[in-house]
Design an enzyme around this catalytic site. Structure first.
Site, PDB file in Angstrom:
ATOM      1  N   SER A 178       0.677  -1.284  -0.119  1.00  0.00           N
ATOM      2  CA  SER A 178      -0.080  -0.075   0.021  1.00  0.00           C
ATOM      3  C   SER A 178       0.930   1.136  -0.145  1.00  0.00           C
ATOM      4  O   SER A 178       0.131   2.454  -0.332  1.00  0.00           O
ATOM      5  CB  SER A 178      -1.086   0.093   1.261  1.00  0.00           C
TER       6      SER A 178
ATOM      7  N   TYR B  80     -10.695   1.937   5.814  1.00  0.00           N
ATOM      8  CA  TYR B  80      -9.640   1.940   4.700  1.00  0.00           C
ATOM      9  C   TYR B  80     -10.269   1.050   3.533  1.00  0.00           C
ATOM     10  O   TYR B  80     -10.607  -0.046   3.916  1.00  0.00           O
ATOM     11  CB  TYR B  80      -8.521   1.325   5.596  1.00  0.00           C
ATOM     12  N   SER B  81     -10.057   1.581   2.478  1.00  0.00           N
ATOM     13  CA  SER B  81     -10.532   0.503   1.336  1.00  0.00           C
ATOM     14  C   SER B  81      -9.962   0.767   0.319  1.00  0.00           C
ATOM     15  O   SER B  81      -9.502   1.912  -0.481  1.00  0.00           O
ATOM     16  CB  SER B  81     -12.000   1.028   1.008  1.00  0.00           C
ATOM     17  N   ASN B  82      -9.010  -0.367  -0.301  1.00  0.00           N
ATOM     18  CA  ASN B  82      -8.286  -0.522  -1.560  1.00  0.00           C
ATOM     19  C   ASN B  82      -9.188  -0.113  -2.754  1.00  0.00           C
ATOM     20  O   ASN B  82      -8.345   0.281  -3.843  1.00  0.00           O
ATOM     21  CB  ASN B  82      -7.785  -1.842  -1.881  1.00  0.00           C
TER      22      ASN B  82
ATOM     23  N   GLY C 175       2.686  -0.834   4.268  1.00  0.00           N
ATOM     24  CA  GLY C 175       2.130  -1.457   3.288  1.00  0.00           C
ATOM     25  C   GLY C 175       2.463  -3.082   3.509  1.00  0.00           C
ATOM     26  O   GLY C 175       3.249  -3.547   4.170  1.00  0.00           O
TER      27      GLY C 175
END
Length: 357
Positions: free
Chosen positions: A74, A170-172, A306
């Protein structure tokens, strides 16, 4: 095996002597089954220390290179956010534009979701990586070599909705949408824009956007996943992460990138201020526009962490110019928050026991 695991190689670099040495911390993480390998680069702007602990390969041994490649997960988001803010500076998009203005009909409720909300994860879009088989943080067998398209990931994400509870999530999914936004505004693949706008100008020759390529350049330490015995998870197609987490780099390149970004070399002063304007998360850090802010006893450090199966990354920098970039290949457990932040306190505050006066 344990003897090989405790192998350490360290190199002092740069004029002015050696910076903060965290070799003992790396050794403890490896010895405590928190990692098969760990790389670190610590700098105060004048002095730099780099080191590596553990083994490159648990079967064949070998010392991991302190300058080796690893998957940054990330931390990719910070690169993507930087490109978006450059486009803001160029007048191509505004932070408070609804995403529907630029990608009409793509995002459900997109007329109410702004670019800023995508960048700081307040959009309330469901994270497609929450679905079984859609997370590169978990073992996926042969499916780890499958290729994915961004809109395929969004189709999975948009099939579900989060409860309207006002919590930060949190969202990819946010950064898949932002990758498509970059492509719409520039007419180029998002990875090409990352290369053209960041990697080439900063001469980050050991940072890449791999696309469908399954391997890592050499040298690199292998990544593993406990199943319960450790299985080799190094090779995988990272397209499941795409603009949310596919990139590969080194500790030196990440140090250069964070220094340039936070030093105002890549975006305007106004955009950097917006990037550093954070929201509370309840997760041990606050979140800006592609940046995490951690409160240490001696002040704030900025950067991003990440995770991608077999690899953990921490890229931190303070406004004083100190930095810590860390790559860990987890073993039978992940390193604890105390282990990682203990190193950060030593690097940024000068001692693990120092407190803000």
């Amino acid at each position: 095996m344990q003897t090989m695991m405790n192998v350490l190689v360290a190199t002092a670099v740069a004029a002015g002597g050696q910076g903060v040495d965290v070799r003992g911390d790396l050794e403890k993480i490896v010895a405590g089954d928190g990692a098969t390998a760990a790389l670190a680069r610590v700098s105060d702007g004048e002095r730099t220390w780099t080191g590596a602990a553990g083994v490159r390969d648990i079967k064949r041994g070998g010392r991991p290179s302190p300058g080796g490649y690893f998957r940054i997960g990330s931390v990719t988001k910070t690169f993507v956010a930087t490109v978006v803010l450059q486009l803001v500076d160029e007048g191509e998009v505004r932070l408070d534009d609804p995403i529907d203005k630029h990608l009409p009909g793509l995002v459900p409720g997109g007329e109410q979701i702004t670019v800023r909300q995508l960048l700081n994860h307040t959009s309330h879009l469901y994270d497609y990586m929450s679905e079984p088989g859609y997370s590169t943080n978990r073992w996926r067998g042969d499916a780890r070599f499958r290729s994915y398209q961004p809109r395929e990931l969004l189709k999975m994400a948009f099939a579900k909705k989060l409860p309207d509870d006002g919590k930060w999530r949190y969202s990819n999914t946010n950064y898949v949408v932002l990758g498509l936004l970059v492509e719409k505004l520039t007419g180029n693949p998002y990875g090409e824009e990352v290369e053209r706008r960041i990697l080439h100008p900063l001469k980050l020759r050991r940072t890449l956007v791999p696309g469908n390529r399954a391997g890592l350049p050499s040298p690199h330490a292998k990544g593993y996943e406990p199943m319960p015995d450790l299985v080799d998870a190094t090779r995988m197609n990272p397209s499941l992460d795409w603009a949310a987490g596919e990139m590969i780099s080194t500790t030196a390149d990440l140090e250069r990138f964070m220094s340039a970004l936070l030093g105002g070399e890549l975006i305007s002063k106004k955009s950097l201020q917006a990037m550093r304007t954070t929201v509370n998360t309840g997760e041990g850090f606050s979140y800006g526009l592609g940046l995490q802010a951690y409160q240490l006893p001696c002040g704030t450090v900025w950067g991003h962490s990440g995770e991608l199966i077999g690899y953990l990354t921490f890229a931190f920098r303070s406004d004083s110019g100190k930095s810590m970039n860390l790559s860990i290949n987890p073993s039978t457990r992940n390193p604890s928050t105390e282990e990682v932040m203990g190193m950060a306190i030593k690097v940024f505050c000068g001692t693990a026991d120092q407190r803000r006066s």
